[in-house]
Design an enzyme around this catalytic site. Structure first.
Site, mmCIF file in Angstrom:
data_model
loop_
_atom_site.group_PDB
_atom_site.id
_atom_site.type_symbol
_atom_site.label_atom_id
_atom_site.label_comp_id
_atom_site.label_asym_id
_atom_site.label_seq_id
_atom_site.Cartn_x
_atom_site.Cartn_y
_atom_site.Cartn_z
ATOM 1 N N ARG A 169 -2.605 -2.081 -3.502
ATOM 2 C CA ARG A 169 -3.807 -1.255 -3.411
ATOM 3 C C ARG A 169 -3.543 0.030 -4.181
ATOM 4 O O ARG A 169 -2.551 0.714 -3.966
ATOM 5 C CB ARG A 169 -4.130 -0.912 -1.957
ATOM 6 C CG ARG A 169 -5.237 0.132 -1.810
ATOM 7 C CD ARG A 169 -5.476 0.481 -0.348
ATOM 8 N NE ARG A 169 -6.465 1.536 -0.203
ATOM 9 C CZ ARG A 169 -6.182 2.798 0.101
ATOM 10 N NH1 ARG A 169 -4.921 3.177 0.278
ATOM 11 N NH2 ARG A 169 -7.143 3.698 0.218
ATOM 12 N N GLU A 188 -8.712 -5.763 4.245
ATOM 13 C CA GLU A 188 -8.424 -5.374 2.870
ATOM 14 C C GLU A 188 -7.164 -6.054 2.339
ATOM 15 O O GLU A 188 -7.099 -6.427 1.163
ATOM 16 C CB GLU A 188 -8.309 -3.859 2.771
ATOM 17 C CG GLU A 188 -9.617 -3.139 3.037
ATOM 18 C CD GLU A 188 -9.458 -1.637 3.123
ATOM 19 O OE1 GLU A 188 -9.749 -0.963 2.124
ATOM 20 O OE2 GLU A 188 -9.052 -1.147 4.185
ATOM 21 N N HIS A 227 -13.079 2.843 -0.952
ATOM 22 C CA HIS A 227 -13.209 1.730 0.003
ATOM 23 C C HIS A 227 -13.808 0.486 -0.658
ATOM 24 O O HIS A 227 -14.362 -0.376 0.016
ATOM 25 C CB HIS A 227 -14.080 2.118 1.211
ATOM 26 C CG HIS A 227 -13.469 3.146 2.107
ATOM 27 N ND1 HIS A 227 -14.230 4.101 2.762
ATOM 28 C CD2 HIS A 227 -12.181 3.379 2.472
ATOM 29 C CE1 HIS A 227 -13.447 4.885 3.467
ATOM 30 N NE2 HIS A 227 -12.197 4.467 3.307
ATOM 31 N N ASN A 238 0.874 -1.176 0.000
ATOM 32 C CA ASN A 238 0.000 0.000 0.000
ATOM 33 C C ASN A 238 0.905 1.218 0.000
ATOM 34 O O ASN A 238 1.447 1.593 1.041
ATOM 35 C CB ASN A 238 -0.917 -0.011 1.221
ATOM 36 C CG ASN A 238 -1.953 1.114 1.193
ATOM 37 O OD1 ASN A 238 -1.830 2.068 0.435
ATOM 38 N ND2 ASN A 238 -2.964 1.001 2.022
ATOM 39 N N ARG A 249 -12.054 14.889 7.679
ATOM 40 C CA ARG A 249 -12.754 15.360 6.481
ATOM 41 C C ARG A 249 -14.172 15.791 6.836
ATOM 42 O O ARG A 249 -14.852 15.160 7.641
ATOM 43 C CB ARG A 249 -12.816 14.264 5.419
ATOM 44 C CG ARG A 249 -11.470 13.823 4.895
ATOM 45 C CD ARG A 249 -11.642 12.749 3.841
ATOM 46 N NE ARG A 249 -10.369 12.130 3.482
ATOM 47 C CZ ARG A 249 -10.180 10.828 3.336
ATOM 48 N NH1 ARG A 249 -11.187 9.985 3.528
ATOM 49 N NH2 ARG A 249 -9.002 10.346 3.005
#
Length: 387
Positions: free
Chosen positions: A76, A369, A165, A7, A226
């Protein structure tokens, strides 16, 4: 098979070395090693680029490989645009395509491409697979991903809802359907991936039909830093009156808002603790976040024609019983009811926390993940002749 899961962030490289059985069996210890290289490219860090970061990873892995060879690498990648609707075996053209999509994810796609090139240079014979956050949402109908903007902004500039996601939403959808004994292709649900970044996805027939994140991961729910949804006129007003320029506004919305902006803390655990201690700002942050999420759940319940489950996953979704309770209390008008004791339980397995007479089952399903990326890598790498 030994799979290296990568990642690549803008200044970091996170990795896991996993054992994966091609027949789908679960090894006793699937994660053999894991680590994180940070401050890549930061002056004084000693790691100038992702190639040097990979050398550091290789040195760390040599201590655990014991003479074995890594069979494939899975990466990813945040943004696959409209081109990538599924995981892809890496070629130089795929890397160039990821680089061309950099304007849609300027902090992430260039770093991912650097990681891909670095492994291709060091291990040119090793198959590599890319798994995109956006690809799962390519099944959304046009009325869900279109913005009410001039058509040219989509046809010429690619401005549309993409969603993120996706790897987690895809995995958790399958696990939730399996837990309830419903064939995936007949499964409708609302999946809530709640971490520092958060998104909800409407699932119909086992596929994504709507999601809260949009052109970027900024839209939708209240997140750690966020803002989620805001009136766009607020942005133009603050820029027009000189309070912020575009870069400052981007920082405000992505890094200084959400739970942090409202309560002073981005970590949900701290926000919950402060709220219980009577902190007014923390209480308001929880109210805003739980209200926003419950409102989306209600809307997505309609969008899928009646959800067969509401599913919590990711760091907050799996571990914050107080926040789950705050959301579920707001969903009582849908006939949702949960058992307080089950909500407080901790488990590494999927579980139902709703009452037997709840109109919609409520589940907590752990996500992984890295595991999903490793499995997708095995499927494609075997076809490419991995050992």
């Amino acid at each position: 098979m030994l799979i290296l899961v990568i990642n690549s962030g803008s200044s970091s490289l996170k990795y896991q070395l996993r054992e994966v059985h091609p027949d789908g069996g679960e090894p006793a210890e699937p994660v053999i090693a894991s680590g994180l290289v940070e401050r890549i490219g930061v002056p004084g860090s000693g790691v100038d680029n992702h190639s040097e970061a990979l050398e550091q990873v290789n040195a760390e892995l040599e201590t655990v490989l014991g003479g074995r060879t890594i069979d494939a690498a899975g990466h990813r990648v945040v943004h696959g645009g409209e081109r990538f609707k599924a995981p892809a075996l890496v070629t130089m053209e795929v890397i160039r395509a990821i680089e061309r999509l950099a304007p849609l994810a300027p902090l992430h796609n260039p770093a991912a491409a650097q990681g891909l090139r670095a492994i291709a240079e060091k291990w040119p014979e090793m198959p590599q697979v890319v798994v995109f956050d956006t690809s799962f949402h390519q099944t959304m109908p046009e009325e869900a991903w279109r913005y009410a903007l001039p058509d040219a902004l989509y046809t010429e500039d690619g401005i549309r809802r993409y969603g993120f996601h996706g790897t987690s939403h895809d995995l958790v959808t399958g696990l939730a359907a399996e837990t309830l004994g419903i064939p995936r292709e007949q499964f409708s649900a609302v999946i809530l991936h709640l971490g520092n970044g958060a998104s909800a996805t409407a699932i119909a027939g086992g596929a994504s039909v709507d999601t809260t994140m949009g052109y970027t991961p900024l839209a939708g729910l209240v997140m750690g830093t966020r803002s989620g949804d805001v009136d766009p006129s607020i942005i133009t007003h603050l820029i027009r009156n000189g309070s912020y320029d575009a870069d400052q506004m981007d920082r405000l919305l992505n890094r200084e808002s959400g739970l942090l902006g409202m309560s002073g803390h981005a970590d949900m655990r701290q926000v919950v603790d402060n709220a219980h201690a009577g902190d007014r700002r923390a209480r308001m942050a929880l109210k805003v976040a739980s209200y926003r999420l419950a409102k989306y759940v209600g809307g997505y319940h309609v969008a899928v024609g009646g959800a067969q489950a509401v599913v919590f996953t990711a760091g907050i979704g799996e571990n914050s019983a107080p926040f789950r309770a705050a959301v579920l209390d707001r969903l009582a008008p849908l006939g949702i009811a949960y058992e307080a004791e089950k909500n407080l339980e901790r488990s590494g397995a999927p579980r139902v926390i709703s009452t037997a007479d709840s109109a919609i089952p409520v589940l907590v399903v752990p996500t992984d993940e890295e595991m999903a990326i490793a499995q997708a890598t095995v499927e494609l790498a075997m076809g490419a002749g991995a050992r």
